[in-house]
Design a protein around this motif. Structure first.
Motif, PDB file in Angstrom:
ATOM      1  N   LEU A 146       0.827  -1.212   0.000  1.00 17.92           N
ATOM      2  CA  LEU A 146       0.000   0.000   0.000  1.00 17.92           C
ATOM      3  C   LEU A 146       0.862   1.263   0.000  1.00 17.92           C
ATOM      4  N   MET A 147       2.124   1.130   0.410  1.00 17.32           N
ATOM      5  CA  MET A 147       3.075   2.242   0.403  1.00 17.32           C
ATOM      6  C   MET A 147       3.630   2.521  -0.997  1.00 17.32           C
ATOM      7  N   TYR A 148       3.381   1.596  -1.946  1.00 16.39           N
ATOM      8  CA  TYR A 148       3.999   1.672  -3.266  1.00 16.39           C
ATOM      9  C   TYR A 148       5.522   1.550  -3.132  1.00 16.39           C
ATOM     10  N   LYS A 149       5.922   0.532  -2.380  1.00 16.48           N
ATOM     11  CA  LYS A 149       7.350   0.252  -2.206  1.00 16.48           C
ATOM     12  C   LYS A 149       7.966  -0.149  -3.533  1.00 16.48           C
ATOM     13  N   LEU A 150       9.108   0.447  -3.860  1.00 16.18           N
ATOM     14  CA  LEU A 150       9.836   0.049  -5.052  1.00 16.18           C
ATOM     15  C   LEU A 150      10.497  -1.304  -4.819  1.00 16.18           C
ATOM     16  N   ILE A 153       7.517   5.170  -3.599  1.00 16.18           N
ATOM     17  CA  ILE A 153       7.504   6.226  -4.608  1.00 16.18           C
ATOM     18  C   ILE A 153       6.469   7.298  -4.278  1.00 16.18           C
ATOM     19  N   ALA A 154       5.556   6.994  -3.356  1.00 18.38           N
ATOM     20  CA  ALA A 154       4.543   7.976  -2.956  1.00 18.38           C
ATOM     21  C   ALA A 154       5.068   8.812  -1.792  1.00 18.38           C
ATOM     22  N   ASN A 155       4.808  10.109  -1.837  1.00 14.92           N
ATOM     23  CA  ASN A 155       5.109  10.995  -0.717  1.00 14.92           C
ATOM     24  C   ASN A 155       3.872  11.044   0.172  1.00 14.92           C
ATOM     25  N   LEU A 156       4.010  10.615   1.419  1.00  8.68           N
ATOM     26  CA  LEU A 156       2.850  10.475   2.287  1.00  8.68           C
ATOM     27  C   LEU A 156       2.146  11.804   2.556  1.00  8.68           C
ATOM     28  N   GLY A 193      -5.723  10.112  -5.448  1.00  9.87           N
ATOM     29  CA  GLY A 193      -6.103   9.803  -6.824  1.00  9.87           C
ATOM     30  C   GLY A 193      -4.989   9.104  -7.579  1.00  9.87           C
ATOM     31  N   ASP A 194      -3.763   9.555  -7.366  1.00 12.66           N
ATOM     32  CA  ASP A 194      -2.611   8.932  -8.024  1.00 12.66           C
ATOM     33  C   ASP A 194      -2.169   7.661  -7.306  1.00 12.66           C
ATOM     34  N   TYR A 195      -2.306   7.634  -5.997  1.00 13.15           N
ATOM     35  CA  TYR A 195      -1.862   6.499  -5.188  1.00 13.15           C
ATOM     36  C   TYR A 195      -2.987   6.103  -4.228  1.00 13.15           C
ATOM     37  N   PRO A 196      -4.003   5.409  -4.702  1.00 16.12           N
ATOM     38  CA  PRO A 196      -5.175   5.103  -3.873  1.00 16.12           C
ATOM     39  C   PRO A 196      -4.867   4.246  -2.656  1.00 16.12           C
ATOM     40  N   GLY A 197      -3.777   3.508  -2.685  1.00 12.18           N
ATOM     41  CA  GLY A 197      -3.427   2.685  -1.533  1.00 12.18           C
ATOM     42  C   GLY A 197      -3.150   3.492  -0.281  1.00 12.18           C
ATOM     43  N   LEU A 198      -2.746   4.754  -0.436  1.00 14.28           N
ATOM     44  CA  LEU A 198      -2.415   5.590   0.717  1.00 14.28           C
ATOM     45  C   LEU A 198      -3.618   5.797   1.636  1.00 14.28           C
ATOM     46  N   LYS A 213      10.226  -1.091 -12.106  1.00 11.41           N
ATOM     47  CA  LYS A 213       9.987  -1.094 -10.662  1.00 11.41           C
ATOM     48  C   LYS A 213       8.745  -0.280 -10.305  1.00 11.41           C
ATOM     49  N   ILE A 214       8.566   0.857 -10.957  1.00 10.51           N
ATOM     50  CA  ILE A 214       7.375   1.678 -10.700  1.00 10.51           C
ATOM     51  C   ILE A 214       6.106   0.901 -11.061  1.00 10.51           C
ATOM     52  N   ASN A 215       6.122   0.277 -12.225  1.00  6.59           N
ATOM     53  CA  ASN A 215       4.949  -0.484 -12.656  1.00  6.59           C
ATOM     54  C   ASN A 215       4.674  -1.652 -11.712  1.00  6.59           C
ATOM     55  N   THR A 216       5.747  -2.282 -11.240  1.00 10.27           N
ATOM     56  CA  THR A 216       5.577  -3.397 -10.304  1.00 10.27           C
ATOM     57  C   THR A 216       5.000  -2.910  -8.986  1.00 10.27           C
ATOM     58  N   ALA A 217       5.481  -1.758  -8.497  1.00 12.88           N
ATOM     59  CA  ALA A 217       4.965  -1.199  -7.249  1.00 12.88           C
ATOM     60  C   ALA A 217       3.475  -0.891  -7.368  1.00 12.88           C
ATOM     61  N   LYS A 218       3.069  -0.321  -8.482  1.00 14.14           N
ATOM     62  CA  LYS A 218       1.657   0.013  -8.674  1.00 14.14           C
ATOM     63  C   LYS A 218       0.809  -1.248  -8.835  1.00 14.14           C
ATOM     64  N   ARG A 219       1.337  -2.245  -9.513  1.00 11.90           N
ATOM     65  CA  ARG A 219       0.603  -3.501  -9.688  1.00 11.90           C
ATOM     66  C   ARG A 219       0.387  -4.198  -8.345  1.00 11.90           C
TER      67      ARG A 219
END
Length: 288
Positions: free
Chosen positions: A171-175, A182-185, A191-196, A272-278
């Motif tokens: 949920l943190m979008y860990k690389l 990759i997300a700044n808390l 909207g860009d990082y719904p897991g947050l 890595k970004i795509n994997t984190a989002k997936r």
């Protein structure tokens, strides 16, 4: 994102700390981890540091968003320690000193700090690091590569720290192959990082004389409410699996990432970004 306040304790016996916090992996603010009898409370100041080490050259770190593809952010410049202290004293700045080992440069300073080791001897007192920052500066959201328990003690100013269990990494979008998200808390949008939106952690604000205990492998996002500095010491992970994971991170994972980055450059970063989002999307689906 949900943030609960961190409890505070003092006068805790090692057996109780180990049972209630260390083994359970529960963060807590310790009011007396650094003894009030320590000479540092009377001796240490920016003027004193400039007197004993003001001419030492130090690496300066700034905003970390520009170095997301690196396991550790590279420094953005150098100046003398005295110049740096003058700069953070004069006005808010994003400049930080990362793991600055003043206590190694001036080992006599170690005698000025007396620890009330609530772990009964597990804290590695011989391996302290100092962290300095200007008002408004912040670290990126990360967990420590060696998976150690961390005790961060504030000596001047105030820090606001958000901490989260390691099982929220997706949920943190860990690389992948890195130890940060990759997300700044604070600034990234849901909207860009719904897991947050579904993060569930703790918030602590520590002042001089207070120590935040962060369990092994926990994420932490550190914000300087004012200019100031702290000292961090650590204890080794509890379990064999955590020790092995820390060793793998230190001696295998980060070097593998360095190699892949050199070979594939931006393609590796985008993978890595795509994997984190997936992985984040998969974690969201599991939540229903």
């Amino acid at each position: 994102m949900k943030l609960k306040p961190v409890d505070s304790i003092s006068g805790v016996a090692p057996k109780d700390f180990l049972k209630n916090y260390f083994v359970k992996g529960h963060p807590v603010i310790i009011k007396d981890f650094i003894s009030k009898d320590s000479a540092c409370w009377q001796k240490w100041s920016y003027d004193y540091f400039k007197e004993i080490a003001g001419n030492e050259k130090v690496d300066i770190y700034g905003r970390e968003e520009e170095s997301q593809n690196h396991a550790a952010s590279p420094p953005i410049g150098r100046m003398t320690f005295g110049e740096y202290l003058d700069k953070i004293s004069a006005a808010p700045t994003e400049f930080r000193l990362f793991m600055f080992n003043l206590l190694k440069l001036r080992p006599e300073l170690k005698k000025d700090v007396i620890y009330n080791d609530v772990t009964g001897g597990k804290v590695l007192q011989w391996l302290p690091y100092m962290f300095f920052g200007g008002e408004g500066s912040a670290t990126r959201n990360h967990f420590d590569i060696d998976m150690s328990h961390v005790f961060i003690s504030q000596f001047q100013g105030a820090k606001r720290i958000w901490v989260f269990p390691n099982d929220q990494s997706d949920l943190m979008y860990k690389l992948p192959y890195n130890f940060h998200s990759i997300a700044n808390l604070k600034t990234s949008s849901v909207g860009d990082y719904p897991g947050l939106e579904f993060l569930d952690g703790y918030e602590a604000v520590i002042h001089p004389g207070e120590t935040l205990y962060m369990p092994a492998g926990w994420w932490h996002y550190i914000q300087y409410e004012t200019e100031g500095y702290s000292i961090s010491v650590r204890a080794l992970p509890n379990s064999v699996s955590e020790k092995l994971k820390g060793a793998r991170n230190l001696f295998v994972t980060r070097y593998f990432d360095d190699t892949m980055r050199k070979i594939f450059s931006d393609k590796w970063f985008h993978y890595k970004i795509n994997t984190a989002k997936r992985r984040a999307n998969r974690a969201l689906k599991k939540r229903g």
